[in-house]
Scaffold this active site. Structure first.
Site, PDB file in Angstrom:
ATOM      1  N   LYS A 134     -31.963  30.040  99.198  1.00  0.00           N
ATOM      2  CA  LYS A 134     -30.937  30.795  98.476  1.00  0.00           C
ATOM      3  C   LYS A 134     -29.567  30.247  98.871  1.00  0.00           C
ATOM      4  O   LYS A 134     -29.322  29.950 100.048  1.00  0.00           O
ATOM      5  CB  LYS A 134     -31.074  32.272  98.854  1.00  0.00           C
ATOM      6  CG  LYS A 134     -30.112  33.235  98.194  1.00  0.00           C
ATOM      7  CD  LYS A 134     -30.443  34.652  98.625  1.00  0.00           C
ATOM      8  CE  LYS A 134     -29.536  35.689  97.988  1.00  0.00           C
ATOM      9  NZ  LYS A 134     -29.936  37.074  98.339  1.00  0.00           N
ATOM     10  N   SER A 177     -30.539  40.017  94.734  1.00  0.00           N
ATOM     11  CA  SER A 177     -29.689  38.866  94.519  1.00  0.00           C
ATOM     12  C   SER A 177     -30.398  37.534  94.762  1.00  0.00           C
ATOM     13  O   SER A 177     -29.824  36.468  94.526  1.00  0.00           O
ATOM     14  CB  SER A 177     -28.472  38.956  95.452  1.00  0.00           C
ATOM     15  OG  SER A 177     -28.877  38.932  96.820  1.00  0.00           O
ATOM     16  N   SER A 187     -32.588  42.904  97.987  1.00  0.00           N
ATOM     17  CA  SER A 187     -32.444  41.600  97.338  1.00  0.00           C
ATOM     18  C   SER A 187     -33.654  40.698  97.435  1.00  0.00           C
ATOM     19  O   SER A 187     -33.708  39.671  96.767  1.00  0.00           O
ATOM     20  CB  SER A 187     -31.222  40.876  97.905  1.00  0.00           C
ATOM     21  OG  SER A 187     -30.032  41.478  97.445  1.00  0.00           O
TER      22      SER A 187
END
Length: 405
Positions: A45, A122, A146
């Protein structure tokens, strides 16, 4: 955008149809040693530092205003030393301040498990890339959901780690008191292999199964049958009857807990990033921009009251679980919303989901999301929540429960 050249080979096209990779992030870093993750590919990420590559945190202003990392996240180094190959960086919702999975600057990664629907955020790119088979697993993070939400939306294995179990150095923070480093995997065996490398051993032995009925009632009806199946499997595996419990204390609701989390976390987020936002005036999506505006307006007294409540909730939930109980709950409140869902519908689902996800977030507990599906075939996740520090044993239990379904 930082244009420094990274000291690794770039042998992939910049874009692909899944739209998971960041524009500066399709590259290969070979393993530094042979080990238990030999043959596995992973992505990270775009809040994790990789030496020699920019960290963009889902926002072009962040990308342009922060220096090129000279050191990688220790988790990246650990995975490379265990034999895994890093294949690039993937999209994230802006500064990780969302659980929907869209990004106004870079677009929405494709959810191949539920076409036409968002991937969840996210850790949107992490989930999309793993679900599409572009990598075997991906580093992610979980503050308010997330990892758990995209795991549910995309039909993946995901873990929110106990707060502090894995290092968050070399990772862009959101709410440091709630942030955790995590990962997503497309199958149980890969999930377990990564757990064996990253997680410290645990001596926990689970003997009780808690059934928080009010928490489960927050999820859509599609979750009822999978919840019942996981609850039954957990009781069989542990040879323990399910214990109905009410998590909240007298006079409190789960929405009160969500509000305490949002206030405490929002105040901490502004203390962390407020100076940068004030200086650089970055452009955010309307929803995320609204959260930053709200965070800026949280005063010290409101923050103190919220933190007092958070500390009380944390002690209460940890006391209910003790050292030997798990709780079975939905990973999210609904299946992945359609890409064209109205803002009101998305926000309503978000509020219900945060009432669920804030429990482990506030209490700093670990939570494994087991991938299942509802009657019409859409993916969803059912979670096991365990005591603080029980991560390694909770992963093993989740694998046993999934095998018993």
């Amino acid at each position: 955008m930082n244009t420094n050249t990274a000291p690794h080979t770039c042998d992939f096209p910049i874009h692909d149809t899944v739209n998971a990779w960041v524009a500066h992030g399709r590259f290969t870093v070979p393993p530094t040693a042979s080990g238990p993750l030999d043959g596995l590919r992973f992505a990270v990420k775009d809040i994790f530092d990789v030496a020699g590559y920019p960290t963009g945190a889902g926002n072009p202003h962040w990308l342009a205003s922060n220096p090129l990392p000279v050191r990688s996240s220790p988790l990246v180094d650990t995975l490379l030393a265990a034999g895994a190959t890093l294949v690039g960086k993937v999209l994230t919702d802006e500064i990780a301040y969302s659980i929907n999975g869209d990004n106004v600057h870079y677009g929405t990664p494709l959810n191949v498990r539920a076409p036409g629907r968002v991937p969840g955020g996210s850790s949107s790119g992490s989930a999309a890339a793993v679900a599409a088979g572009l990598c075997d697993f991906a580093l992610a993070s979980d503050t308010g959901g997330s990892t758990r939400v995209p795991a549910s939306y995309c039909g993946l294995w995901g873990l929110r780690t106990t707060h502090g179990v894995l290092p968050c150095t070399g990772m862009v923070p959101l709410h440091p008191s709630f942030d955790t480093a995590t990962w997503l995997a497309h199958d149980a065996r890969t999930f377990a292999r990564v757990a064996a490398v990253l997680l410290p051993p645990s001596s926990h032995r689970f003997r009780r199964v808690l059934h928080p009925e009010a928490v489960c009632a927050l999820a859509d009806p599609a979750f009822a049958a999978p919840l019942a199946q996981v609850l039954a499997a957990a009781t069989r595996v542990l040879d323990a009857a399910a214990e109905p419990v009410s998590l909240t204390r007298d006079g409190e609701t789960l929405d009160d807990w969500r509000q305490a989390y949002a206030t405490a976390g929002g105040h901490e987020a502004w203390q962390t990033h407020g100076a940068w936002i004030t200086e650089h005036q970055p452009v955010f999506s309307p929803a995320i921009g609204g959260r930053w505006t709200s965070a800026a307006g949280i005063g010290a007294e409101a923050a103190r009251a919220a933190w007092d409540r958070v500390h009380g909730i944390r002690a209460h939930v940890r006391g209910l679980l003790g050292n030997d109980a798990i709780a079975v709950i939905p990973s999210s409140a609904g299946v992945a919303p359609m890409l064209d869902a109205s803002g009101a519908a998305v926000d309503a689902l978000r509020m219900r989901t945060l009432q669920i996800t804030c429990i482990a977030g506030i209490a700093g507990l670990c939570q494994v999301s087991i991938p299942l599906s509802c009657a019409d075939g859409l993916p969803l996740g059912i979670s096991l929540v365990g005591p603080a520090g029980s991560d390694a044993e909770l992963v093993k239990l989740a694998l046993h429960v999934a095998a018993a379904l």
